[in-house]
Design a protein around this motif. Structure first.
Motif, mmCIF file in Angstrom:
data_model
loop_
_atom_site.group_PDB
_atom_site.id
_atom_site.type_symbol
_atom_site.label_atom_id
_atom_site.label_comp_id
_atom_site.label_asym_id
_atom_site.label_seq_id
_atom_site.Cartn_x
_atom_site.Cartn_y
_atom_site.Cartn_z
ATOM 1 N N TYR A 44 -4.070 -6.479 2.649
ATOM 2 C CA TYR A 44 -3.987 -6.306 1.200
ATOM 3 C C TYR A 44 -2.535 -6.003 0.833
ATOM 4 O O TYR A 44 -1.848 -5.258 1.547
ATOM 5 C CB TYR A 44 -4.858 -5.149 0.744
ATOM 6 N N VAL A 45 -2.091 -6.558 -0.274
ATOM 7 C CA VAL A 45 -0.710 -6.327 -0.697
ATOM 8 C C VAL A 45 -0.642 -6.089 -2.199
ATOM 9 O O VAL A 45 -1.541 -6.480 -2.955
ATOM 10 C CB VAL A 45 0.215 -7.521 -0.334
ATOM 11 N N ILE A 46 0.433 -5.434 -2.591
ATOM 12 C CA ILE A 46 0.828 -5.387 -4.002
ATOM 13 C C ILE A 46 2.151 -6.123 -4.109
ATOM 14 O O ILE A 46 3.121 -5.808 -3.394
ATOM 15 C CB ILE A 46 0.965 -3.941 -4.506
ATOM 16 N N THR A 54 4.019 -3.328 -1.207
ATOM 17 C CA THR A 54 3.096 -2.411 -0.524
ATOM 18 C C THR A 54 2.083 -3.249 0.236
ATOM 19 O O THR A 54 1.699 -4.327 -0.219
ATOM 20 C CB THR A 54 2.353 -1.518 -1.535
ATOM 21 N N MET A 55 1.644 -2.731 1.406
ATOM 22 C CA MET A 55 0.634 -3.455 2.181
ATOM 23 C C MET A 55 -0.282 -2.471 2.898
ATOM 24 O O MET A 55 0.052 -1.301 3.105
ATOM 25 C CB MET A 55 1.277 -4.389 3.209
ATOM 26 N N LEU A 56 -1.427 -2.981 3.269
ATOM 27 C CA LEU A 56 -2.426 -2.225 4.031
ATOM 28 C C LEU A 56 -3.193 -3.234 4.882
ATOM 29 O O LEU A 56 -3.657 -4.250 4.364
ATOM 30 C CB LEU A 56 -3.360 -1.485 3.069
ATOM 31 N N HIS A 57 -3.297 -2.960 6.186
ATOM 32 C CA HIS A 57 -3.980 -3.865 7.102
ATOM 33 C C HIS A 57 -5.321 -3.269 7.533
ATOM 34 O O HIS A 57 -5.408 -2.063 7.801
ATOM 35 C CB HIS A 57 -3.141 -4.094 8.366
ATOM 36 N N LEU A 58 -6.336 -4.113 7.628
ATOM 37 C CA LEU A 58 -7.627 -3.727 8.176
ATOM 38 C C LEU A 58 -7.843 -4.507 9.469
ATOM 39 O O LEU A 58 -8.050 -5.730 9.435
ATOM 40 C CB LEU A 58 -8.761 -4.028 7.195
ATOM 41 N N ASN A 59 -7.782 -3.807 10.596
ATOM 42 C CA ASN A 59 -7.978 -4.461 11.889
ATOM 43 C C ASN A 59 -9.423 -4.284 12.336
ATOM 44 O O ASN A 59 -9.920 -3.157 12.409
ATOM 45 C CB ASN A 59 -7.017 -3.887 12.925
ATOM 46 N N PRO A 60 -10.120 -5.378 12.632
ATOM 47 C CA PRO A 60 -11.563 -5.309 12.911
ATOM 48 C C PRO A 60 -11.870 -4.813 14.319
ATOM 49 O O PRO A 60 -11.225 -5.207 15.288
ATOM 50 C CB PRO A 60 -12.012 -6.769 12.743
ATOM 51 N N ALA A 77 -0.820 0.096 9.422
ATOM 52 C CA ALA A 77 0.337 -0.518 8.757
ATOM 53 C C ALA A 77 0.303 -0.336 7.248
ATOM 54 O O ALA A 77 0.558 -1.271 6.480
ATOM 55 C CB ALA A 77 0.441 -2.003 9.127
ATOM 56 N N VAL A 78 -0.022 0.873 6.812
ATOM 57 C CA VAL A 78 0.026 1.192 5.379
ATOM 58 C C VAL A 78 1.486 1.503 5.044
ATOM 59 O O VAL A 78 2.066 2.447 5.572
ATOM 60 C CB VAL A 78 -0.877 2.390 5.045
ATOM 61 N N ALA A 79 2.083 0.703 4.184
ATOM 62 C CA ALA A 79 3.522 0.838 3.962
ATOM 63 C C ALA A 79 3.909 0.417 2.556
ATOM 64 O O ALA A 79 3.341 -0.527 1.995
ATOM 65 C CB ALA A 79 4.282 -0.016 4.976
ATOM 66 N N THR A 80 4.899 1.129 2.010
ATOM 67 C CA THR A 80 5.475 0.777 0.713
ATOM 68 C C THR A 80 6.995 0.772 0.839
ATOM 69 O O THR A 80 7.576 1.692 1.440
ATOM 70 C CB THR A 80 5.064 1.788 -0.378
ATOM 71 N N ARG A 81 7.606 -0.246 0.295
ATOM 72 C CA ARG A 81 9.072 -0.299 0.299
ATOM 73 C C ARG A 81 9.630 0.949 -0.387
ATOM 74 O O ARG A 81 9.089 1.411 -1.401
ATOM 75 C CB ARG A 81 9.544 -1.567 -0.412
ATOM 76 N N LYS A 82 10.690 1.486 0.144
ATOM 77 C CA LYS A 82 11.193 2.802 -0.269
ATOM 78 C C LYS A 82 11.434 2.890 -1.772
ATOM 79 O O LYS A 82 11.090 3.887 -2.417
ATOM 80 C CB LYS A 82 12.484 3.120 0.480
ATOM 81 N N THR A 83 11.988 1.858 -2.351
ATOM 82 C CA THR A 83 12.328 1.912 -3.779
ATOM 83 C C THR A 83 11.111 1.783 -4.691
ATOM 84 O O THR A 83 11.225 1.910 -5.917
ATOM 85 C CB THR A 83 13.338 0.808 -4.135
ATOM 86 N N TYR A 84 9.933 1.519 -4.108
ATOM 87 C CA TYR A 84 8.711 1.371 -4.906
ATOM 88 C C TYR A 84 7.698 2.485 -4.640
ATOM 89 O O TYR A 84 6.548 2.381 -5.065
ATOM 90 C CB TYR A 84 8.073 0.004 -4.642
ATOM 91 N N ARG A 85 8.120 3.529 -3.964
ATOM 92 C CA ARG A 85 7.202 4.620 -3.642
ATOM 93 C C ARG A 85 6.996 5.548 -4.848
ATOM 94 O O ARG A 85 7.733 5.496 -5.818
ATOM 95 C CB ARG A 85 7.725 5.402 -2.432
ATOM 96 N N LYS A 86 5.956 6.366 -4.754
ATOM 97 C CA LYS A 86 5.575 7.338 -5.775
ATOM 98 C C LYS A 86 5.156 6.671 -7.086
ATOM 99 O O LYS A 86 5.340 7.233 -8.166
ATOM 100 C CB LYS A 86 6.716 8.347 -6.006
ATOM 101 N N TYR A 89 0.925 3.054 -5.610
ATOM 102 C CA TYR A 89 0.544 1.753 -5.069
ATOM 103 C C TYR A 89 -0.372 1.874 -3.851
ATOM 104 O O TYR A 89 -1.332 1.110 -3.709
ATOM 105 C CB TYR A 89 1.790 0.939 -4.700
ATOM 106 N N MET A 90 -0.059 2.816 -2.964
ATOM 107 C CA MET A 90 -0.891 2.979 -1.777
ATOM 108 C C MET A 90 -2.320 3.331 -2.162
ATOM 109 O O MET A 90 -3.283 2.795 -1.601
ATOM 110 C CB MET A 90 -0.334 4.067 -0.852
ATOM 111 N N GLY A 91 -2.471 4.230 -3.118
ATOM 112 C CA GLY A 91 -3.798 4.617 -3.572
ATOM 113 C C GLY A 91 -4.573 3.443 -4.152
ATOM 114 O O GLY A 91 -5.774 3.304 -3.931
ATOM 115 N N GLU A 92 -3.877 2.578 -4.887
ATOM 116 C CA GLU A 92 -4.526 1.390 -5.459
ATOM 117 C C GLU A 92 -5.068 0.487 -4.358
ATOM 118 O O GLU A 92 -6.213 0.014 -4.426
ATOM 119 C CB GLU A 92 -3.528 0.619 -6.330
#
Length: 340
Positions: A44-46, A54-60, A77-86, A89-92
């Motif tokens: 999943y990405v934003i 931002t991204m989030l991976h689901l490994n089966p 691999a839940v990650a957000t580019r530094k300039t887009y944090r807070k 996005y991760m919560g979404e």
């Protein structure tokens, strides 16, 4: 801002963000991850400003839960580019992924947190500390085990993978309620994971019988001390149907979940040690108490007792409910040692 689940053909587009945020991972490991793990995972990405921020991976994984196979997703691999944090996005992404997992029939999900405080607001709770054991040899030879037994170790061969999986499943099923089901494919992938960082999987034999397998990890490579695993209940009904009872039980309670609307229900648990759990919906006026989804997670995975949960916000139980909850056997014997 756009939230999207990527097509598998797009998974490689997340690699620049992965390498930026997880700069400590070796090139070999990242090559392995994007060659092997992204074949069958979900990402999943934003997207914003023309790029993935931002991204989030689901490994089966296929898990065994009280003797039954269940599909589960390992969040990595839940990650957000530094300039887009807070920006939330991760919560979404996390809320979207949790709801999608419910739609797919998942019972629970798990992750290894960079910090537990990141995930507790989303009702994840720590249930397990990983057990990491190494093999001190990288070549074939003999070893004396912790219990004094002498065994022969050797690098695992492809022809041994199915035998290794059978032996592991037999041992794990006798000791644990929840663990990742082993197969030849599981160990072939694990072998590639270790090889990506110069390590190798070693098989232990006593006579002709496989009794263990552990990685040989070159000197200088370190591992996190007892990494923690956090769990969140996805489908409360499905997970409740997976537990066992000590004796005749009957209890009615309300479940509350701020993310997965379908979990907000009043349920009745009945059954015996022979029948297992039988579950029905009930009316709120019949409820003997209330459990938040995080409290239910802690209870079902043996982190807290009914009495300990009663001091948590949003949790209420009658004395009779506490007594009946003690008749549920929690999933407290876990073995979830996967890295990614």
């Amino acid at each position: 801002m756009e939230i999207r689940k990527l097509d598998v053909t797009e998974h490689g587009s997340t690699r620049p963000l992965y390498e930026e945020v997880f700069a400590e991972d070796s090139q070999g490991f990242v090559d392995y991850y994007y060659t092997e793990k992204t074949k069958d995972n979900q990402i999943y990405v934003i997207e914003e400003d023309g790029d993935i921020q931002t991204m989030l991976h689901l490994n089966p994984y296929e898990l065994m839960v009280n003797g039954n196979r269940k599909d589960a997703d390992y969040i990595v691999a839940v990650a957000t580019r530094k300039t887009y944090r807070k920006r939330g996005y991760m919560g979404e992404l996390l809320r979207r992924a949790l709801r999608d997992m419910y739609a797919l029939g998942r019972s629970f999900t798990f992750l290894m947190p960079a910090a537990e405080t990141i995930y507790t607001p989303y009702d994840f709770r720590t249930v397990y500390e990983q057990e990491r054991k190494r093999c001190p040899r990288k070549e074939s030879g003999t070893l004396v085990l912790e219990d004094g037994r002498v065994c022969r170790v050797s690098p695992v061969e492809d022809s041994e993978m199915e035998e290794l999986a059978d032996a592991a499943n037999q041992d794990l099923s006798s000791a644990y309620q929840v663990y990742a089901y082993r197969s030849g494919a599981y160990y072939r992938r694990i072998q590639k994971e270790y090889a990506s960082e110069g390590a190798r999987l070693m098989v232990y034999r006593e006579g002709e019988q496989i009794i263990d397998c552990r990685p040989y990890i070159p000197d200088g490579q370190t591992e996190d001390a007892a990494p923690k695993i956090m769990v969140r209940v996805i489908d409360a009904r499905r997970l409740l149907m997976s537990v066992r009872l000590k004796t005749l039980a009957a209890v009615c309670f309300q479940i509350t979940d701020p993310v997965i609307e379908e979990n907000n229900r009043c349920v009745v648990i009945t059954g015996t040690e022979y029948s297992g759990v039988m579950l029905m919906d009930s009316k709120p006026e019949n409820s003997e108490g209330t459990l938040t989804i995080s409290a239910l997670t802690e209870f079902l995975f043996g982190v807290k007792t009914a009495e300990e949960l009663c001091i948590e916000e949003g949790v209420q139980m009658t004395e009779r409910m506490k007594e009946e909850m003690h008749k549920i056997i929690p999933l407290s014997r876990l073995y979830l040692n996967e890295t990614v």
